[in-house]
Design a protein around this motif. Structure first.
Motif, PDB file in Angstrom:
ATOM      1  N   UNK A 296       0.822  -1.209   0.000  1.00 21.00           N
ATOM      2  CA  UNK A 296       0.000   0.000   0.000  1.00 21.00           C
ATOM      3  C   UNK A 296       0.858   1.261   0.000  1.00 21.00           C
ATOM      4  N   UNK A 297       0.379   2.266  -0.733  1.00 16.55           N
ATOM      5  CA  UNK A 297       1.051   3.570  -0.738  1.00 16.55           C
ATOM      6  C   UNK A 297       0.468   4.497   0.311  1.00 16.55           C
ATOM      7  N   UNK A 298      -0.759   4.229   0.729  1.00 16.65           N
ATOM      8  CA  UNK A 298      -1.470   5.135   1.640  1.00 16.65           C
ATOM      9  C   UNK A 298      -1.704   4.455   2.983  1.00 16.65           C
ATOM     10  N   UNK A 318       6.366  -0.994   0.233  1.00 19.65           N
ATOM     11  CA  UNK A 318       6.684  -0.037  -0.826  1.00 19.65           C
ATOM     12  C   UNK A 318       7.303   1.199  -0.180  1.00 19.65           C
ATOM     13  N   UNK A 319       8.496   1.566  -0.618  1.00 19.11           N
ATOM     14  CA  UNK A 319       9.205   2.676   0.030  1.00 19.11           C
ATOM     15  C   UNK A 319       8.564   4.027  -0.264  1.00 19.11           C
ATOM     16  N   UNK A 320       7.586   4.080  -1.170  1.00 12.38           N
ATOM     17  CA  UNK A 320       6.889   5.342  -1.436  1.00 12.38           C
ATOM     18  C   UNK A 320       5.911   5.695  -0.323  1.00 12.38           C
ATOM     19  N   UNK A 321       5.635   4.741   0.560  1.00 12.00           N
ATOM     20  CA  UNK A 321       4.845   5.028   1.763  1.00 12.00           C
ATOM     21  C   UNK A 321       5.807   5.426   2.875  1.00 12.00           C
ATOM     22  N   UNK A 322       5.799   6.693   3.237  1.00 16.03           N
ATOM     23  CA  UNK A 322       6.761   7.185   4.233  1.00 16.03           C
ATOM     24  C   UNK A 322       6.565   6.513   5.587  1.00 16.03           C
TER      25      UNK A 322
END
Length: 736
Positions: A296-298, A318-322
């Motif tokens: 998940x990104x969110x 996913x590393x795009x999720x801080x």
């Protein structure tokens, strides 16, 4: 010793709902129940894709908390959400349209909204969950003791201008992560450290769990737990796993999925879908997995990742999720990927057991940072601080300091004159209004005038026979002199008859003007006894117009340029207006007021003129003396978020069905039944009943237009052509 009460508001809540926010809410409520009595306020919905009412309304009493469930009014409208990006970049978006957008997302429950507004004082605090839903964005407006637990994600919805205002008005927060707090601070600025709690979730030592029999004892697998949908990145996970299997066909690694399935799975013996499992089975499956994958990104927290770390199962995110990246970096017990190729490579490394981690790193990270005792104590301190400061940051429709209290006068009346105005079409509604007035003890002590614009002789006679203290004054002759120059927008010209009061009622110092579209419910002697010797008028702020002044740019511009009103100057509704005729005569005449009406096209016609000349010489009354109810649920709820307006709504003295929304057309009115009970005993009841049954009414330029007649006219045109239709219309109009 009894405990203080707090309320938690969430979009849906039930034992078989396993969403992240719902699980978070349940566990937080269980922890807080040791020091507070907890009421969970939610809806009867289970399925958040539709908000269908599935559970029973009412109260469910459980060991740690009570659940109050409320009916959902509307199903979810995904068509608006699908166009979110287009809407955000359009020129039409404003606070009003934003709220309609948020209402479409739902779940929208008027009963829940009204319960919160009516009962917030009974709670030490009201905690609102999950900013995405209407139970947060609409229910929380102007609740003084609100605390937001928003579960924010960096997504398109957060760009709505209304949400920035909503968050700016709230002072106290509970965040799942520092990343979530930082995201909100980019929208509203720095939040003081003493005004928030972070993190918001704790974990306890896990019990020793056995692997459930849902999967073979020696199976090697990775696991995903949660909603299986594109929004959670599951399409990317499935694609990567299938490509991994094509690239490495001999590997025995499997992908296990648990949770609600909202997408079609690829046909593969190595993808195992187990559906919903028990909490014990879930934890057992996670503990025995090679890794838990969360694509998940969110995410604002990810409880399942914390559970995995606590069970010494590494996480892949996913590393795009801080938020998820932060869990990996701080725990040192997981890996992250940037794209599909990197995810495939990580799955291959897991299948070969080549990923190495220091045992207990994940467990120690969770127990150190997510401690329930510490979090509960911090939330308790936050609630106590809020209670001490009592910071009521409320956006009132009108500055409360404007309102004046009416004194009680038990004896003689200051004002005995009541004035209405009407044409033939509105006479039945005048009868409804005067019938509600007739039921009051004060009625026989009043002089009542009806300013007529071409009311027929027969109707006048019927009226004066019905009401002994009524005098009908014909005003059409005077109005005819100006009629060609009037630029009326929506109202019949009879409304301008009230300007004639200065000349027609020369023996009266004061008079109470009432629109015909009203219902008088309680004693009005306090209003009639009011001393307004220093004021032109006693009036109520127009709750509707005060609101749209804030929401609509074109209305704001009209007030500034045409009326020359500053933002702080309130605007009254003229439907219930106590006139100081003596003071007004010193400066104005009937002719000057009528001339003013001809100068330009006033938006709200004579009401604008009266506001313009008031020069702030207005005695401001409480909303209960002119209570306006709208058919637009969003605007109505925004009006209801003003505590003064909401209090008036509980028992208004005079209800004003402004904007043509009489119960003859609006069955959703809160006063629908009361209106018709009063109407049944009034003169001309049958006439209005017939009109109401035959179709909706629209009144404009003194003509009643039935919408079913419009449909018949169009059909006649299709069958007979333009010329015959034109002649037919002309012949019909001659009968009016």
């Amino acid at each position: 010793m009894s405990k203080d009460k707090i309320a938690i508001v969430i979009n849906r809540f039930n034992s078989d709902i396993c969403g992240g926010s719902e699980t978070h809410c349940r566990l937080l409520a269980e922890q807080l129940s040791s020091i507070y009595d907890i009421d969970i306020l939610t809806t009867t919905a289970i399925d958040d894709s539709s908000w269908t009412n599935e559970l029973s309304e009412g109260i469910e009493i459980l060991e740690n908390y009570n659940i109050h469930r409320f009916h959902v009014n509307d199903l979810r409208d995904f068509s608006k959400e699908a166009n979110l990006k287009k809407y955000i970049t359009s020129s039409i978006n404003n606070d009003e349209s934003d709220l309609k957008f948020l209402k479409a997302i739902g779940p929208y429950s008027e009963d829940l909204i009204n319960y919160v507004r009516r009962n917030w004082k009974n709670y030490k605090a009201v905690i609102f969950y999950t900013y995405y839903f209407a139970t947060f964005t609409i229910s929380s407006i102007n609740i003084p003791n609100r605390i937001y637990l928003p579960t924010l994600h960096d997504e398109d919805l957060l760009q709505l201008g209304y949400l920035k205002k909503l968050f700016s008005q709230c002072k106290y927060y509970i965040f799942n992560s520092e990343q979530e707090k930082s995201l909100l601070e980019t929208k509203i600025g720095k939040i003081k450290q003493e005004n928030y709690v972070c993190p918001s979730f704790g974990m306890n030592e896990p019990r020793i769990l056995k692997l459930p029999s849902l999967i073979g004892k020696h199976e090697k697998y990775i696991i995903y737990a949660g909603r299986i949908c594109e929004g959670k990145g599951c399409d990317r996970l499935l694609s990567a796993f299938c490509k991994f299997k094509l690239k490495y066909p001999k590997t025995k690694l499997k992908l296990v999925l648990i949770g609600k399935l909202d997408l079609q799975l690829p046909k593969s013996k190595d993808i195992i879908y187990l559906g919903f499992v028990s909490e014990e089975e879930k934890l057992g499956l996670i503990r025995n997995a090679k890794a838990l994958v969360n694509p998940s990104l969110n995410e604002s927290l990810s409880i399942v990742c914390l559970e995995s770390l606590l069970l010494d199962t590494p996480i892949v995110v996913d590393c795009r999720s801080s938020v998820l990246l932060n869990h990996v970096e701080r725990s040192g017990f997981g890996k992250c990927f940037k794209n599909e190729d990197e995810l495939i490579q990580l799955i291959q490394s897991i299948s070969e057991d080549s990923l190495k981690f220091d045992l207990n790193n994940g467990r120690n990270y969770v127990l150190h940072n997510y401690n329930w005792n510490k979090i509960v104590n911090e939330i308790k301190n936050l609630i106590e601080r809020m209670d001490r400061e009592n910071d009521n940051n409320i956006d009132y429709l009108t500055d409360p300091s404007n309102f004046k209290q009416l004194s009680k006068y038990p004896f003689s009346l200051q004002c005995r004159t009541i004035v209405f105005s009407s044409d033939e079409n509105y006479v039945p509604f005048f009868c409804f209004a005067i019938n509600s007035l007739k039921k009051l003890e004060v009625f026989n002590n009043l002089k009542i005038f009806l300013l007529s614009d071409n009311i027929s002789y027969k109707t006048k006679k019927q009226l004066t026979q019905e009401f002994n203290n009524l005098e009908v004054i014909e005003c059409s002759g005077i109005l005819n002199k100006y009629s060609s120059r009037f630029q009326l927008n929506t109202l019949p010209r009879s409304t301008l008859s009230r300007f004639l009061m200065l000349d027609l009622l020369k023996n009266d110092k004061t008079a109470l003007y009432l629109d015909c579209d009203i219902l008088i419910r309680n004693d009005i002697r306090d209003l009639l006894n009011l001393d307004i010797s220093e004021f032109y008028f006693a009036a109520c702020p127009d709750s509707h117009i005060q609101l749209i002044r804030k929401l609509r740019k074109e209305t704001t511009m009209y007030f500034e340029k045409e009326l020359n009103f500053k933002n702080t100057r309130p605007y009254f509704n003229a439907g219930v207006l106590l006139f100081n005729l003596e003071l007004l005569r010193q400066r104005y005449t009937t002719s000057t007021l009528l001339e003013e009406a001809t100068k330009k096209k006033w938006f709200w016609e004579d009401q604008d003129i009266l506001n313009n000349l008031s020069e702030n010489k207005v005695y401001w009354l409480d909303y209960k003396w002119n209570f306006i109810e709208l058919g637009d649920s969003i605007l109505q709820n925004l009006m209801g978020s003003d505590p003064i307006y909401f209090e008036a709504s509980e028992n208004p003295t005079i209800v004003h069905f402004a904007g043509g929304l009489l119960p003859t057309k609006n069955q959703q009115s809160s006063f629908y039944a009361e209106f018709w009970v009063n109407a049944r005993s009034s003169l001309f009841y049958e006439r209005v009943l017939t009109l109401s049954n035959n179709g909706n009414l629209s009144v404009k330029d003194n003509k009643i237009i039935k919408f079913d007649l419009i449909r018949k006219t169009f059909k006649y045109y299709k069958e007979n052509g333009y010329k015959k239709t034109y002649r037919k219309i002309i012949s019909k109009l001659k009968k009016y």
